[in-house]
Design a protein around this motif. Structure first.
Motif, PDB file in Angstrom:
ATOM      1  N   GLY A  79      91.138  48.252  49.450  1.00  0.00           N
ATOM      2  CA  GLY A  79      89.924  47.326  50.084  1.00  0.00           C
ATOM      3  C   GLY A  79      90.420  45.845  49.713  1.00  0.00           C
ATOM      4  N   ALA A  80      91.230  45.723  48.619  1.00  0.00           N
ATOM      5  CA  ALA A  80      91.260  44.006  48.586  1.00  0.00           C
ATOM      6  C   ALA A  80      92.392  43.654  49.881  1.00  0.00           C
ATOM      7  N   LYS A  81      91.725  42.516  50.461  1.00  0.00           N
ATOM      8  CA  LYS A  81      92.361  41.866  51.880  1.00  0.00           C
ATOM      9  C   LYS A  81      92.688  40.294  51.747  1.00  0.00           C
ATOM     10  N   LYS A  82      93.597  40.209  52.467  1.00  0.00           N
ATOM     11  CA  LYS A  82      93.915  38.770  52.505  1.00  0.00           C
ATOM     12  C   LYS A  82      94.167  38.315  53.988  1.00  0.00           C
ATOM     13  N   LYS A  83      93.644  37.292  54.322  1.00  0.00           N
ATOM     14  CA  LYS A  83      93.887  36.679  55.645  1.00  0.00           C
ATOM     15  C   LYS A  83      94.558  35.298  55.326  1.00  0.00           C
ATOM     16  N   TRP A  84      95.875  35.098  56.150  1.00  0.00           N
ATOM     17  CA  TRP A  84      96.630  33.939  56.055  1.00  0.00           C
ATOM     18  C   TRP A  84      96.628  32.947  57.321  1.00  0.00           C
ATOM     19  N   SER A  85      96.875  31.975  57.216  1.00  0.00           N
ATOM     20  CA  SER A  85      97.103  31.177  58.472  1.00  0.00           C
ATOM     21  C   SER A  85      98.075  30.000  58.123  1.00  0.00           C
TER      22      SER A  85
END
Length: 336
Positions: A79-85
């Motif tokens: 469930g750990a989530k990362k969104k990168w830009s």
């Protein structure tokens, strides 16, 4: 006109070749690299199961100092989530989420890269080998039916493999330089705790006086609580106010549901900060708590965690238990 016909013929042949390639080439691609790290699986697992830590060793995270992240879900595990830009052409945009986590054995994440509709999957498997751990990092992807993407898949190993090797080398360097922690330390969240307390300064050069004095204070607090019908809400605790080489100032406290109006001037009302904390489980005599505090501080320094309020101890076990190895104290340091 003849030249145009020849050009068109070449284009038709190329299109036909690409179509044939699209039928023959597999859509699935895979990349795999391994390394031996001189550390326990547990020490490595906490680095790969926590997406907030990948920025310390991932080659893509390190390419762009201006990369931005949005984290959601739990600190670590499924469930750990990362969104990168990122505007860096080799980093771009995307998301990564932990979809499987077997402590100290395996972590599987699902990745969506900008411009691709189909997910890719990255896996870390940890296999203990004596005092070391064999770490294998794999990438699985489906290039779909697009012939251009299928052709790209032929070069995936040569494009991604060197970065995987660099990342594993970074991971090895980080883990092998990590301080050794004998206490069970983790980052978690804690609810605020309301408490009634008496503030006291203890002489750490005379540790034999600390226990009896804390016992007196707890007796006074319990007497007040019972007399005034205040509802207790947890195990005895102490909140650090000031620590130095010779003195320890603390709020010796008992958690309560609602402190109400306090009529005793020697008793104060307090509340611990809620939110993220570093927690250590100390098993054993209270006289050895100082070592656990030092490990917590080393853990925070290594992971670049910033304190956010006063730390506190909760005395989970009954100190009348004759076997001091069974005494449990939970130590918390609030962090930003």
């Amino acid at each position: 006109m003849k030249i145009l016909k020849k050009v068109l013929l070449v284009l038709v042949i190329l299109i036909a070749l690409i179509a044939v390639i699209a039928l023959i080439l597999p859509s699935e691609v895979a990349v795999e690299r391994s390394i031996t790290i001189n550390a326990s699986p547990a020490s490595i697992y906490e680095e790969v199961a926590n997406l907030r830590k990948t920025g310390k060793w991932s080659p893509w995270d390190l390419k762009d100092p201006n990369i931005t992240y949005v984290f959601s879900g739990p600190e670590s595990g499924v469930g750990a989530k990362k969104k990168w830009s990122s505007e860096h052409e080799e980093v771009g945009n995307g998301t990564q989420e932990v979809i499987e986590a077997i402590p100290n054995q395996k972590v599987r994440t699902e990745l969506y890269f900008g411009g691709f509709d189909e997910p890719s999957y990255a896996n870390f498997t940890l296999e203990e080998n004596g005092d070391a751990t064999e770490v294998t990092w794999t990438l699985e992807g489906d290039m779909g039916s697009n012939p251009i993407f299928k052709i790209m898949g032929l070069f995936m190993d040569s494009m991604v493999g060197p970065a995987y090797e660099e990342g594993l080398a970074n991971l090895k360097s980080r883990v092998e330089s990590k301080p050794i922690f004998t206490a069970d330390i983790s980052v978690t969240t804690a609810e605020p705790i309301n408490y009634l307390a008496i503030r006291e300064t203890f002489d750490v050069t005379n540790p034999e006086t600390i226990g009896p004095r804390m016992g007196e204070i707890y007796g006074q607090l319990l007497g007040y609580i019972n007399k005034n019908g205040v509802m207790g809400a947890g195990q005895p605790m102490s909140v650090y106010i000031n620590l130095n080489e010779t003195g320890w100032e603390a709020d010796v406290a008992i958690p309560v549901a609602d402190p109400g109006e306090v009529s005793d001037e020697s008793i104060s009302v307090g509340q611990t900060p809620g939110g993220k904390v570093v927690k250590a489980i100390h098993m054993g005599d209270y006289n050895k708590l100082d070592d656990t505090h030092k490990q917590l501080q080393a853990y925070m320094q290594f992971n670049e965690l910033e304190a956010n309020g006063q730390g506190y101890e909760i005395y989970v076990s009954d100190p009348t238990e004759s076997d001091t190895s069974q005494w449990r104290t939970d130590v918390y340091y609030p962090i930003k």
